[in-house]
Design a protein around this motif. Sequence first.
Motif, PDB file in Angstrom:
ATOM      1  N   GLY A  58       0.815  -1.212   0.000  1.00  0.00           N
ATOM      2  CA  GLY A  58       0.000   0.000   0.000  1.00  0.00           C
ATOM      3  C   GLY A  58       0.846   1.258   0.000  1.00  0.00           C
ATOM      4  N   ALA A  59       1.860   1.288   0.872  1.00  0.00           N
ATOM      5  CA  ALA A  59       2.685   2.490   1.001  1.00  0.00           C
ATOM      6  C   ALA A  59       3.519   2.744  -0.250  1.00  0.00           C
ATOM      7  CB  ALA A  59       3.595   2.358   2.225  1.00  0.00           C
ATOM      8  N   PHE A  60       4.181   1.706  -0.749  1.00  0.00           N
ATOM      9  CA  PHE A  60       5.038   1.891  -1.915  1.00  0.00           C
ATOM     10  C   PHE A  60       4.225   2.000  -3.203  1.00  0.00           C
ATOM     11  CE2 PHE A  60       8.315   0.503   1.023  1.00  0.00           C
ATOM     12  CZ  PHE A  60       9.417   1.243   0.620  1.00  0.00           C
ATOM     13  N   GLY A  61       3.073   1.358  -3.249  1.00  0.00           N
ATOM     14  CA  GLY A  61       2.225   1.513  -4.419  1.00  0.00           C
ATOM     15  C   GLY A  61       1.824   2.961  -4.614  1.00  0.00           C
ATOM     16  N   LYS A  62       1.526   3.639  -3.516  1.00  0.00           N
ATOM     17  CA  LYS A  62       1.177   5.055  -3.595  1.00  0.00           C
ATOM     18  C   LYS A  62       2.408   5.902  -3.926  1.00  0.00           C
ATOM     19  CE  LYS A  62      -1.185   8.711  -0.995  1.00  0.00           C
ATOM     20  NZ  LYS A  62      -1.896   9.051   0.269  1.00  0.00           N
ATOM     21  N   ALA A  63       3.531   5.584  -3.264  1.00  0.00           N
ATOM     22  CA  ALA A  63       4.754   6.358  -3.483  1.00  0.00           C
ATOM     23  C   ALA A  63       5.268   6.227  -4.911  1.00  0.00           C
ATOM     24  CB  ALA A  63       5.832   5.925  -2.498  1.00  0.00           C
ATOM     25  N   PHE A  64       5.108   5.049  -5.478  1.00  0.00           N
ATOM     26  CA  PHE A  64       5.590   4.783  -6.835  1.00  0.00           C
ATOM     27  C   PHE A  64       4.529   5.032  -7.906  1.00  0.00           C
ATOM     28  CE2 PHE A  64       8.775   1.325  -5.244  1.00  0.00           C
ATOM     29  CZ  PHE A  64       9.567   2.310  -4.684  1.00  0.00           C
ATOM     30  N   ILE A 141       4.699 -12.504  -5.389  1.00  0.00           N
ATOM     31  CA  ILE A 141       5.518 -11.619  -4.560  1.00  0.00           C
ATOM     32  C   ILE A 141       6.996 -11.861  -4.847  1.00  0.00           C
ATOM     33  CG2 ILE A 141       6.222 -11.072  -2.192  1.00  0.00           C
ATOM     34  CD1 ILE A 141       3.523  -9.909  -2.919  1.00  0.00           C
ATOM     35  N   ALA A 142       7.380 -13.133  -4.994  1.00  0.00           N
ATOM     36  CA  ALA A 142       8.769 -13.460  -5.309  1.00  0.00           C
ATOM     37  C   ALA A 142       9.169 -12.850  -6.655  1.00  0.00           C
ATOM     38  CB  ALA A 142       8.963 -14.974  -5.324  1.00  0.00           C
ATOM     39  N   ALA A 143       8.280 -12.949  -7.640  1.00  0.00           N
ATOM     40  CA  ALA A 143       8.581 -12.400  -8.966  1.00  0.00           C
ATOM     41  C   ALA A 143       8.761 -10.885  -8.903  1.00  0.00           C
ATOM     42  CB  ALA A 143       7.465 -12.765  -9.944  1.00  0.00           C
ATOM     43  N   LEU A 144       7.906 -10.201  -8.145  1.00  0.00           N
ATOM     44  CA  LEU A 144       8.023  -8.751  -8.025  1.00  0.00           C
ATOM     45  C   LEU A 144       9.314  -8.368  -7.304  1.00  0.00           C
ATOM     46  CD1 LEU A 144       6.846  -5.951  -8.456  1.00  0.00           C
ATOM     47  CD2 LEU A 144       5.490  -6.255  -6.366  1.00  0.00           C
ATOM     48  N   SER A 145       9.683  -9.144  -6.286  1.00  0.00           N
ATOM     49  CA  SER A 145      10.898  -8.831  -5.525  1.00  0.00           C
ATOM     50  C   SER A 145      12.159  -9.016  -6.361  1.00  0.00           C
ATOM     51  CB  SER A 145      10.975  -9.696  -4.265  1.00  0.00           C
ATOM     52  OG  SER A 145      11.281 -11.046  -4.584  1.00  0.00           O
ATOM     53  N   GLN A 146      12.071  -9.818  -7.415  1.00  0.00           N
ATOM     54  CA  GLN A 146      13.239 -10.086  -8.258  1.00  0.00           C
ATOM     55  C   GLN A 146      13.186  -9.358  -9.599  1.00  0.00           C
ATOM     56  OE1 GLN A 146      13.247 -14.367  -8.591  1.00  0.00           O
ATOM     57  NE2 GLN A 146      13.277 -14.651  -6.372  1.00  0.00           N
ATOM     58  N   SER A 147      12.100  -8.641  -9.844  1.00  0.00           N
ATOM     59  CA  SER A 147      11.919  -8.006 -11.143  1.00  0.00           C
ATOM     60  C   SER A 147      12.789  -6.760 -11.265  1.00  0.00           C
ATOM     61  CB  SER A 147      10.457  -7.619 -11.347  1.00  0.00           C
ATOM     62  OG  SER A 147      10.134  -6.482 -10.560  1.00  0.00           O
ATOM     63  N   ARG A 148      12.869  -6.270 -12.476  1.00  0.00           N
ATOM     64  CA  ARG A 148      13.577  -5.014 -12.734  1.00  0.00           C
ATOM     65  C   ARG A 148      12.641  -4.005 -13.386  1.00  0.00           C
ATOM     66  NH1 ARG A 148      15.971  -6.634  -9.369  1.00  0.00           N
ATOM     67  NH2 ARG A 148      18.168  -7.195  -9.179  1.00  0.00           N
ATOM     68  N   LEU A 149      11.379  -4.102 -13.021  1.00  0.00           N
ATOM     69  CA  LEU A 149      10.416  -3.135 -13.526  1.00  0.00           C
ATOM     70  C   LEU A 149      10.798  -1.732 -13.062  1.00  0.00           C
ATOM     71  CD1 LEU A 149       7.082  -5.043 -12.768  1.00  0.00           C
ATOM     72  CD2 LEU A 149       8.067  -4.633 -15.023  1.00  0.00           C
ATOM     73  N   PRO A 150      10.668  -0.734 -13.918  1.00  0.00           N
ATOM     74  CA  PRO A 150      11.006   0.640 -13.504  1.00  0.00           C
ATOM     75  C   PRO A 150       9.993   1.156 -12.478  1.00  0.00           C
ATOM     76  CG  PRO A 150      10.030   0.634 -15.698  1.00  0.00           C
ATOM     77  CD  PRO A 150      10.238  -0.801 -15.336  1.00  0.00           C
ATOM     78  N   MET A 151      10.479   1.451 -11.292  1.00  0.00           N
ATOM     79  CA  MET A 151       9.619   1.965 -10.222  1.00  0.00           C
ATOM     80  C   MET A 151      10.407   3.004  -9.430  1.00  0.00           C
ATOM     81  SD  MET A 151       7.756  -1.484  -8.726  1.00  0.00           S
ATOM     82  CE  MET A 151       9.306  -2.296  -8.353  1.00  0.00           C
ATOM     83  N   GLY A 152       9.717   3.935  -8.858  1.00  0.00           N
ATOM     84  CA  GLY A 152      10.351   4.867  -7.942  1.00  0.00           C
ATOM     85  C   GLY A 152      11.035   6.057  -8.573  1.00  0.00           C
ATOM     86  N   ARG A 153      11.123   6.096  -9.905  1.00  0.00           N
ATOM     87  CA  ARG A 153      11.689   7.246 -10.625  1.00  0.00           C
ATOM     88  C   ARG A 153      13.071   7.645 -10.105  1.00  0.00           C
ATOM     89  NH1 ARG A 153       6.536   8.162  -9.363  1.00  0.00           N
ATOM     90  NH2 ARG A 153       7.077   9.574  -7.659  1.00  0.00           N
ATOM     91  N   GLY A 154      13.837   6.652  -9.641  1.00  0.00           N
ATOM     92  CA  GLY A 154      15.199   6.923  -9.188  1.00  0.00           C
ATOM     93  C   GLY A 154      15.302   7.612  -7.847  1.00  0.00           C
TER      94      GLY A 154
END
Length: 207
Positions: A58-64, A141-154
């Motif tokens: 929830g927190a990071f979904g909003k932040a990202f 969850i494992a796939a998301l934790s290992q992914s390299r999807l662009p998130m967080g805008r650096g």
Amino acid sequence: PKRLKLHRAMRADEAFRAILADCLGAASAQAGVLRAGRSVEGLHHLRVALRRLEVMLGAFGKAFDQDWFADLRGRAKAISARLGPARDLDVFLEDLWPQGTREGGDFAALRRATEDARAIAWDGVEACIASEDFSHFLDDIAALSQSRLPMGRGQSIRRVAREVLQQAAARVKKRGRAARGLEEGDLHRLRIGLKKLRYLSQIFATL
């Protein structure tokens, strides 16, 4: 368990993946305990791991600005809800039931009925842990934790952590004002807000 350490130089997306992996490790470990047999502590810690996952998504979904995290968050909540009745009855029978009436007496029938209800609830726990829904959730969850999807805008994790904590604290203050009337629903929402703030504070403490 070993405490997750976040570093100030981390990017927010890097830290998020580390947090997910930490929560996943805790959930998987407790699921393993429960597959080996009934464990009151194992069930409690599994639900804590799922709640932590829910809060972080929830927190990071909003932040990202990643709205699709809501689906994973909803699945975490649904699984936790399936485990809830067994946990509630464990607490009721082990911690809240008056010591003086545990041997029977006038409450013997109620005690038996409650223990029967707990046995049914624990059957539900076993079914949940063995279900495809549960295994697929952990896999995702494992796939998301290992992914390299662009998130967080650096962004840096320090900046995101500050924003997330400020938002959580503001939410608690608002709910605290609403709870001054001591209405049960308002107090419950305040308690949930405080619990989420605690999880976030714990995860960011090493910063």
